[in-house]
Design an enzyme around this catalytic site. Sequence first.
Site, PDB file in Angstrom:
ATOM      1  CB  THR A   1      52.706  43.718  40.751  1.00 17.17           C
ATOM      2  OG1 THR A   1      51.795  43.126  41.996  1.00 17.17           O
ATOM      3  CG2 THR A   1      52.237  42.994  39.464  1.00 17.17           C
TER       4      THR A   1
ATOM      5  CD  GLU B   1      55.014  39.028  45.258  1.00 15.17           C
ATOM      6  OE1 GLU B   1      53.942  39.056  45.769  1.00 15.17           O
ATOM      7  OE2 GLU B   1      56.435  39.344  44.986  1.00 15.17           O
TER       8      GLU B   1
HETATM    9  N1  GLY Z   1      51.948  39.608  44.165  1.00  7.76           N
HETATM   10  C1  GLY Z   1      50.650  40.157  43.593  1.00  7.76           C
HETATM   11  C2  GLY Z   1      50.184  38.852  42.780  1.00  7.76           C
HETATM   12  O1  GLY Z   1      51.153  37.720  42.350  1.00  7.76           O
HETATM   13  O2  GLY Z   1      49.166  38.505  42.211  1.00  7.76           O
END
Ligand code: GLY
Length: 557
Positions: A367, A406
């Site tokens: 991220t 995701e």
């Molecule tokens: N993929 C990490 C988050 O959205 O927390």
Amino acid sequence: MRSIFIAVLILVCTGCARQIETVTIPSAGQQAVAMPDTFSADAAMAVLAEGGNAVDAAITAQFVLAVTYPEAGNIGGGGFMTLSINGQADFLDYREMAPGAAHRDMYLDEQGHVHPYESLFGAKASGVPGTVAGMWEAHQKYGSLPWSRLVQPAVDLAEQGFVVPEHLAGRISRYLARVQKQGLFSNFGDYFAHATANSVFSQPELAETLKRIRDQGRNGFYDGETARIISSYMQQNGGLITAQDLASYEAKWRTPITHTWRGYTVITAPPPSSGGVAVVQWLGMMEPWLESLPEHNSSQYIHLLSEVGKRVFADRAEYLGDPDFVEVPVQALTEPAYLAKRSSEVNPDAISVTEDIAPGLYESEDTTHFSIVDRWGNAVANTTTINLSFGAGVVVSGAGFLLNDEMDDFSAKAGVPNFFGAIGGTANEIQPFKRMLSSMTPTIVLKGRDVALVTGSPGGTTIISSVTQSVLNTLVYDMTAQAAADAPRVHHQLWPKDTIRHHSGLDASTLEELERLGYTLDNRSFGDLHLITATVDGMDAASQSSGRGKAIVNPAQ
Ligand code: GLY
């Protein structure tokens, strides 16, 4: 240009080849960016210098990162943007959503066990991407420069190439080795194996996709040629995303969480992020313990952070999910009286029994993040993701971008931890068109109407700890932006039991004392803070030294 005074401070970080530039101007009208790489920092600052606002700069940065920061920057993922525009708080949710054909048990095998890779790797791991719709929405509402101008820097970098930083080349080669070792099919190497350190790396398919986005806006991704390529790639590779899923995707404006804390206004991410509730809870439960101002990063301070963190993560597992599908009691979870009660249950001298910490109410990680402040004092905190480094590890052939993984942020099975060790219940189970729970926490803190802090970090569930401690470091412990970004941090998320994950750099005596208290220590670094703070001398911006970020503060215009 009202350039009054310029002081350039070049901080050369030891142990890494990166330079942080900080230019401080003691007057209003400064512009600041804190970005995960130099390409996004320079492109975003060029937009601000040209008269663009913070949202314009954010759109440019987001598309540039899709080219130069492929491990997390994206057009194949999603994110959250927290804004303070003319003193008004706003929030944009461009999180991915489950495809229409998704269902609760889609990652379970016939015995009901969670399949180890399906939610993490390959086309089936992907939610419907939200990034392009998000940037388009942001531009429709707040953009001031033409859309094509804002997308063009990314087109140029994809078409003409950029010099690959060593940091990125290292991540690519380690990822390739891992994929090969695990015997997972991936076309990742076809697209990225030649991105070696200091070579010029161009991405022709991605350049064509970005041109369609530049010329057709949102439709350049969710309709026409790009949508056709994505849906046929999905059909051929076991993915679920259809042309209808793409056409129906919407980025959503939501009301941010706004919370008063020690005379500041904290503006942060509402559900489907868990992060805003969690950070507000963490800060709120820490507040009584800050009255005696424990020494920063002492064993006492880390124990208190950990005890509070356990309670934060117990609530997260129980109550947080997509607010369009489940009732999330945000108000009750952030009520000062509730936080005071939870805080009073902390024993400052001993670890509480993990199994007794129930939800309190009614009884390569990756991220990336960037922070921007424009000359008018508008601020954007933007966190964006394809989940793990390089997402699902597969590139949409013909469109040249990496897909997210995701879907792993849903709880594939109640009580079974996801990649980040986060446990979820029914609130975060998979349903068609639902958004998976996130920890992304782009956060802006105001003093009155003025920006005091813009902050955020990658790191899955550790985002919550990084953001909380960046607030404490700057606003309670008065650190500079660079010191706050680099101070060793700790993370405790209830499970694994009594385990504190921590950065290197804590005192040996502190670590010994924590072990004596009964903690297991897990020395793995996390996060990559990019933050901007206001000081009496003007804006101060920094990127965590362990990454490849760059922060710039420009003179008042
Ligand atoms: N993929 C990490 C988050 O959205 O927390």
